[in-house]
Design a protein around this motif. Sequence first.
Motif, mmCIF file in Angstrom:
data_model
loop_
_atom_site.group_PDB
_atom_site.id
_atom_site.type_symbol
_atom_site.label_atom_id
_atom_site.label_comp_id
_atom_site.label_asym_id
_atom_site.label_seq_id
_atom_site.Cartn_x
_atom_site.Cartn_y
_atom_site.Cartn_z
ATOM 1 N N ARG A 197 0.833 -1.205 0.000
ATOM 2 C CA ARG A 197 0.000 0.000 0.000
ATOM 3 C C ARG A 197 0.868 1.255 0.000
ATOM 4 N N LEU A 198 1.647 1.429 1.051
ATOM 5 C CA LEU A 198 2.515 2.604 1.110
ATOM 6 C C LEU A 198 3.992 2.229 1.109
ATOM 7 N N ILE A 199 4.286 0.984 0.803
ATOM 8 C CA ILE A 199 5.671 0.565 0.610
ATOM 9 C C ILE A 199 5.683 -0.516 -0.463
ATOM 10 N N HIS A 200 6.632 -0.402 -1.379
ATOM 11 C CA HIS A 200 6.704 -1.319 -2.513
ATOM 12 C C HIS A 200 8.093 -1.957 -2.562
ATOM 13 N N PRO A 201 8.220 -3.086 -3.243
ATOM 14 C CA PRO A 201 9.542 -3.719 -3.351
ATOM 15 C C PRO A 201 10.597 -2.776 -3.904
ATOM 16 N N THR A 202 10.212 -1.919 -4.850
ATOM 17 C CA THR A 202 11.159 -0.956 -5.406
ATOM 18 C C THR A 202 11.706 -0.030 -4.328
ATOM 19 N N ASP A 203 10.838 0.373 -3.387
ATOM 20 C CA ASP A 203 11.269 1.259 -2.308
ATOM 21 C C ASP A 203 12.363 0.601 -1.474
ATOM 22 N N VAL A 204 12.181 -0.670 -1.170
ATOM 23 C CA VAL A 204 13.139 -1.395 -0.336
ATOM 24 C C VAL A 204 14.473 -1.538 -1.061
ATOM 25 N N LEU A 205 14.420 -1.905 -2.341
ATOM 26 C CA LEU A 205 15.651 -2.086 -3.110
ATOM 27 C C LEU A 205 16.415 -0.774 -3.255
ATOM 28 N N LEU A 206 15.684 0.309 -3.526
ATOM 29 C CA LEU A 206 16.333 1.611 -3.629
ATOM 30 C C LEU A 206 16.930 2.034 -2.288
ATOM 31 N N ALA A 207 16.185 1.774 -1.211
ATOM 32 C CA ALA A 207 16.678 2.145 0.118
ATOM 33 C C ALA A 207 17.965 1.386 0.452
ATOM 34 N N LEU A 208 17.994 0.085 0.165
ATOM 35 C CA LEU A 208 19.190 -0.708 0.442
ATOM 36 C C LEU A 208 20.377 -0.225 -0.376
ATOM 37 N N ALA A 209 20.125 0.061 -1.660
ATOM 38 C CA ALA A 209 21.209 0.506 -2.532
ATOM 39 C C ALA A 209 21.771 1.851 -2.079
ATOM 40 N N LEU A 210 20.888 2.805 -1.797
ATOM 41 C CA LEU A 210 21.346 4.124 -1.376
ATOM 42 C C LEU A 210 21.945 4.098 0.029
ATOM 43 N N TYR A 211 21.444 3.215 0.883
ATOM 44 C CA TYR A 211 22.033 3.065 2.215
ATOM 45 C C TYR A 211 23.480 2.590 2.086
ATOM 46 N N ALA A 212 23.711 1.624 1.195
ATOM 47 C CA ALA A 212 25.065 1.114 0.993
ATOM 48 C C ALA A 212 25.975 2.186 0.406
ATOM 49 N N VAL A 213 25.501 2.895 -0.614
ATOM 50 C CA VAL A 213 26.328 3.916 -1.271
ATOM 51 C C VAL A 213 26.703 5.019 -0.293
ATOM 52 N N THR A 214 25.716 5.578 0.389
ATOM 53 C CA THR A 214 26.004 6.682 1.308
ATOM 54 C C THR A 214 26.717 6.197 2.567
ATOM 55 N N GLY A 215 26.374 4.988 3.020
ATOM 56 C CA GLY A 215 27.042 4.447 4.204
ATOM 57 C C GLY A 215 28.518 4.207 3.959
ATOM 58 N N PHE A 216 28.857 3.590 2.841
ATOM 59 C CA PHE A 216 30.271 3.395 2.512
ATOM 60 C C PHE A 216 30.967 4.731 2.252
ATOM 61 N N GLY A 217 30.219 5.705 1.746
ATOM 62 C CA GLY A 217 30.804 7.031 1.582
ATOM 63 C C GLY A 217 31.274 7.599 2.908
ATOM 64 N N VAL A 218 30.500 7.334 3.968
ATOM 65 C CA VAL A 218 30.877 7.804 5.308
ATOM 66 C C VAL A 218 32.010 6.956 5.880
ATOM 67 N N ALA A 237 16.158 13.832 -4.163
ATOM 68 C CA ALA A 237 15.588 13.870 -5.510
ATOM 69 C C ALA A 237 15.814 12.556 -6.253
ATOM 70 N N LEU A 238 16.929 11.913 -5.974
ATOM 71 C CA LEU A 238 17.259 10.676 -6.696
ATOM 72 C C LEU A 238 16.236 9.567 -6.453
ATOM 73 N N PRO A 239 15.897 9.223 -5.211
ATOM 74 C CA PRO A 239 14.872 8.179 -5.027
ATOM 75 C C PRO A 239 13.506 8.605 -5.556
ATOM 76 N N PHE A 240 13.175 9.878 -5.452
ATOM 77 C CA PHE A 240 11.894 10.353 -5.997
ATOM 78 C C PHE A 240 11.844 10.121 -7.505
ATOM 79 N N ALA A 241 12.918 10.511 -8.211
ATOM 80 C CA ALA A 241 12.959 10.358 -9.663
ATOM 81 C C ALA A 241 12.975 8.892 -10.073
ATOM 82 N N LEU A 242 13.744 8.080 -9.355
ATOM 83 C CA LEU A 242 13.813 6.656 -9.695
ATOM 84 C C LEU A 242 12.493 5.958 -9.400
ATOM 85 N N GLY A 243 11.852 6.337 -8.304
ATOM 86 C CA GLY A 243 10.543 5.765 -7.989
ATOM 87 C C GLY A 243 9.522 6.077 -9.067
ATOM 88 N N TRP A 244 9.547 7.314 -9.560
ATOM 89 C CA TRP A 244 8.636 7.711 -10.643
ATOM 90 C C TRP A 244 8.963 6.951 -11.926
#
Length: 343
Positions: free
Chosen positions: A80-101, A218-225
Amino acid sequence: MPPSSASSALSEALAPPHDVATSQDVATSQKYDGTAPFPDDDCREPTRSGAERLYVTVTALIVTLPFLALGLAGWLLWGRLIHPTDVLLALALYAVTGFGVTVGFHRGLTHGGYRAARPVRIVLAVAGSMSFQGDVIGWVATHRRHHAFTDRPGDPHSPYRYGTHLRGQLRGLAHAHVGWLFRNDPTPAERYAPDLLADRDIRAVSRAFPALCVLTLALPFALGWAIGGTWVHAVTALLWAGLVRIALLHHVTWSVNSLCHVIGQRPFRTRRHDRATNLWPLALISFGESWHNLHHADPTSARHGVDRGQIDPSAALIRLLERLGLVRDVRWPAPDRIAARRT
């Protein structure tokens, strides 16, 4: 800046300060007994016996309940308010930004655990900036100051600021976790990060921090769209892969500041008053940063989890980059150096 000059500047930044602005901190920290509140806070309260078990329990509840609630909300809202795409994007961006830190901001730029090729250095600095944890130069300066004055006066986010009694520890944990962000206690980059101020590329990334904060949302918003094809998918991607992902990484990073100086094991010797611990439950989601005791015992080591079974994804990424020829001069922990630091 030439490598030799950068190394010299890094060593100077991590050395005990001698300038007028910090000499008071040095003098105060030398008088600190390890139990009293820091002198700049009027917060002295009576010590209570048997407090440790209580504050550990309370802290564990404060930290774990929000994550349990988030998991429950995700299960109830799935489809309903969460989709598989949301989870995959969240994991990917968490890894990218987390490793950046962890790999970029921390083990590379702050402590010089390796030398990276220019494009890798820039990419990691950009990725870390997208974590919403502050501009790269300010982040590094603050963390170097933390190491210069760990758990004594001068440390910007020690959980022992208000003393070691029950109320002081609870207040200190809140301070170390997030409260320090709201204090008017600036860390001078000129003193703690002169090497980064002299780096043209890092200065550019630092100036771009506001734009990178916009980009990380903006990146997850654009990719989600683009993937989902509707504004609903765009908004849910913004919520979960943007805001929730940022909040989770924030709390994991802050938990290293707070919990990893109070709860856990201390198999390695650190400097006087330094209470950094290893906290295994955070190891995976912190990408190995919660092996914090070894890190404070040997700050320039590129690997923090050195014992059997201690997973360290950040070290694994550095190893991969080394094999690809993208980083060099990696400071891997030597067995004799590790053995000399064991308690």
